[in-house]
Design a protein around this motif. Structure first.
Motif, mmCIF file in Angstrom:
data_model
loop_
_atom_site.group_PDB
_atom_site.id
_atom_site.type_symbol
_atom_site.label_atom_id
_atom_site.label_comp_id
_atom_site.label_asym_id
_atom_site.label_seq_id
_atom_site.Cartn_x
_atom_site.Cartn_y
_atom_site.Cartn_z
ATOM 1 N N LYS A 21 0.845 -1.194 0.000
ATOM 2 C CA LYS A 21 0.000 0.000 0.000
ATOM 3 C C LYS A 21 0.878 1.241 0.000
ATOM 4 O O LYS A 21 1.838 1.323 0.762
ATOM 5 C CB LYS A 21 -0.890 0.045 1.244
ATOM 6 C CG LYS A 21 -1.892 -1.056 1.350
ATOM 7 C CD LYS A 21 -2.684 -0.924 2.632
ATOM 8 C CE LYS A 21 -3.637 -2.107 2.801
ATOM 9 N NZ LYS A 21 -4.363 -2.033 4.073
ATOM 10 N N PHE A 22 0.536 2.170 -0.848
ATOM 11 C CA PHE A 22 1.224 3.460 -0.884
ATOM 12 C C PHE A 22 0.158 4.527 -0.702
ATOM 13 O O PHE A 22 -0.712 4.703 -1.544
ATOM 14 C CB PHE A 22 1.954 3.648 -2.212
ATOM 15 C CG PHE A 22 2.786 4.901 -2.265
ATOM 16 C CD1 PHE A 22 4.083 4.896 -1.790
ATOM 17 C CD2 PHE A 22 2.269 6.070 -2.791
ATOM 18 C CE1 PHE A 22 4.858 6.048 -1.838
ATOM 19 C CE2 PHE A 22 3.029 7.219 -2.833
ATOM 20 C CZ PHE A 22 4.333 7.214 -2.362
ATOM 21 N N ASP A 23 0.208 5.197 0.423
ATOM 22 C CA ASP A 23 -0.810 6.184 0.792
ATOM 23 C C ASP A 23 -0.120 7.530 0.983
ATOM 24 O O ASP A 23 0.740 7.673 1.848
ATOM 25 C CB ASP A 23 -1.489 5.733 2.083
ATOM 26 C CG ASP A 23 -2.707 6.555 2.434
ATOM 27 O OD1 ASP A 23 -2.590 7.794 2.499
ATOM 28 O OD2 ASP A 23 -3.763 5.955 2.672
ATOM 29 N N LEU A 24 -0.488 8.502 0.163
ATOM 30 C CA LEU A 24 0.143 9.825 0.201
ATOM 31 C C LEU A 24 -0.917 10.894 0.369
ATOM 32 O O LEU A 24 -1.860 10.970 -0.413
ATOM 33 C CB LEU A 24 0.932 10.076 -1.088
ATOM 34 C CG LEU A 24 1.564 11.448 -1.223
ATOM 35 C CD1 LEU A 24 2.770 11.570 -0.296
ATOM 36 C CD2 LEU A 24 1.979 11.700 -2.661
ATOM 37 N N ASP A 54 5.039 12.990 -8.732
ATOM 38 C CA ASP A 54 5.117 12.147 -9.922
ATOM 39 C C ASP A 54 6.209 11.077 -9.756
ATOM 40 O O ASP A 54 5.992 9.902 -10.069
ATOM 41 C CB ASP A 54 5.390 13.013 -11.155
ATOM 42 C CG ASP A 54 5.389 12.212 -12.438
ATOM 43 O OD1 ASP A 54 4.390 11.511 -12.711
ATOM 44 O OD2 ASP A 54 6.393 12.280 -13.184
ATOM 45 N N ASP A 55 7.367 11.471 -9.236
ATOM 46 C CA ASP A 55 8.458 10.515 -9.000
ATOM 47 C C ASP A 55 8.063 9.465 -7.966
ATOM 48 O O ASP A 55 8.395 8.286 -8.111
ATOM 49 C CB ASP A 55 9.722 11.237 -8.530
ATOM 50 C CG ASP A 55 10.377 12.064 -9.628
ATOM 51 O OD1 ASP A 55 10.034 11.875 -10.818
ATOM 52 O OD2 ASP A 55 11.225 12.919 -9.285
ATOM 53 N N TRP A 56 7.364 9.887 -6.915
ATOM 54 C CA TRP A 56 6.937 8.949 -5.869
ATOM 55 C C TRP A 56 5.956 7.918 -6.418
ATOM 56 O O TRP A 56 6.036 6.739 -6.095
ATOM 57 C CB TRP A 56 6.321 9.677 -4.690
ATOM 58 C CG TRP A 56 7.236 10.661 -4.020
ATOM 59 C CD1 TRP A 56 8.619 10.642 -4.009
ATOM 60 C CD2 TRP A 56 6.856 11.805 -3.275
ATOM 61 N NE1 TRP A 56 9.098 11.711 -3.300
ATOM 62 C CE2 TRP A 56 8.044 12.448 -2.833
ATOM 63 C CE3 TRP A 56 5.640 12.377 -2.938
ATOM 64 C CZ2 TRP A 56 8.024 13.606 -2.068
ATOM 65 C CZ3 TRP A 56 5.627 13.535 -2.173
ATOM 66 C CH2 TRP A 56 6.814 14.132 -1.738
ATOM 67 N N ALA A 74 6.421 3.872 -6.618
ATOM 68 C CA ALA A 74 5.424 2.928 -6.112
ATOM 69 C C ALA A 74 5.031 1.924 -7.197
ATOM 70 O O ALA A 74 4.924 0.725 -6.935
ATOM 71 C CB ALA A 74 4.194 3.672 -5.601
ATOM 72 N N VAL A 75 4.853 2.400 -8.412
ATOM 73 C CA VAL A 75 4.484 1.515 -9.524
ATOM 74 C C VAL A 75 5.626 0.539 -9.829
ATOM 75 O O VAL A 75 5.398 -0.655 -10.025
ATOM 76 C CB VAL A 75 4.100 2.342 -10.773
ATOM 77 C CG1 VAL A 75 3.961 1.464 -12.007
ATOM 78 C CG2 VAL A 75 2.807 3.110 -10.516
ATOM 79 N N LYS A 76 6.865 1.030 -9.822
ATOM 80 C CA LYS A 76 8.023 0.157 -10.061
ATOM 81 C C LYS A 76 8.162 -0.910 -8.978
ATOM 82 O O LYS A 76 8.673 -1.992 -9.239
ATOM 83 C CB LYS A 76 9.305 0.984 -10.147
ATOM 84 C CG LYS A 76 9.438 1.779 -11.413
ATOM 85 C CD LYS A 76 10.686 2.647 -11.382
ATOM 86 C CE LYS A 76 10.697 3.575 -12.578
ATOM 87 N NZ LYS A 76 11.786 4.568 -12.489
ATOM 88 N N CYS A 77 7.706 -0.574 -7.771
ATOM 89 C CA CYS A 77 7.753 -1.540 -6.658
ATOM 90 C C CYS A 77 6.472 -2.365 -6.582
ATOM 91 O O CYS A 77 6.175 -2.967 -5.552
ATOM 92 C CB CYS A 77 8.003 -0.811 -5.336
ATOM 93 S SG CYS A 77 9.652 -0.125 -5.211
#
Length: 135
Positions: free
Chosen positions: A89-92, A108-110, A114-117
């Motif tokens: 889960k990536f919650d920003l 955008d980089d974050w 997250a997508v790469k991971c």
């Protein structure tokens, strides 16, 4: 007597003998509102210094910071020291500060990280009402 004290100290230090996956899982289950508490676990031992950054569930909230620069630096650092393990889960939440070009670029980089991971869940809460006129 000296060896007895050492044996007792080792018996009491059970946290450092846990496999990395277990503390990581425990840290990922802590309430997202307590992210600072999760980060504070880094003082437990050298082994735990960056363990908080490898948890599968990442929650970042700018409400915990006094400036956007501090928040951006924190998220950048957390993602930089992270190993290659998958993100569940990536919650920003970036709602408190103005969104200038730098902040938007970092977000955008974050997201890309997250997508790469292989993030399974991605939640973004960004207040676009705070867009500043720097475009």
């Amino acid at each position: 007597m000296d060896s007895e004290c050492k044996r007792q100290a080792l018996a009491e230090d059970r946290i450092n003998v846990l496999p990395d996956a277990l503390p990581s899982h425990i840290l990922s289950c802590i309430d997202p509102k307590l992210t600072k508490c999760v980060v504070r676990t880094s003082i437990l031992s050298k082994r735990w210094k960056n363990m908080w950054a490898s948890v599968p569930n990442l929650y970042f909230n700018d409400q915990d910071f006094s400036s956007s620069a501090g928040f951006i630096t924190f998220v950048d650092h957390a993602l930089d020291i992270r190993d290659s393990s998958a993100i569940k889960k990536f919650d920003l939440s970036f709602t408190r500060f103005e969104l200038c070009a730098e902040a938007l670029s970092r977000i955008d980089d974050w997201i890309s990280t997250a997508v790469k991971c292989h993030a399974e869940q991605l939640r973004l809460h960004v207040n676009t009402g705070f867009l500043c006129g720097c475009f």
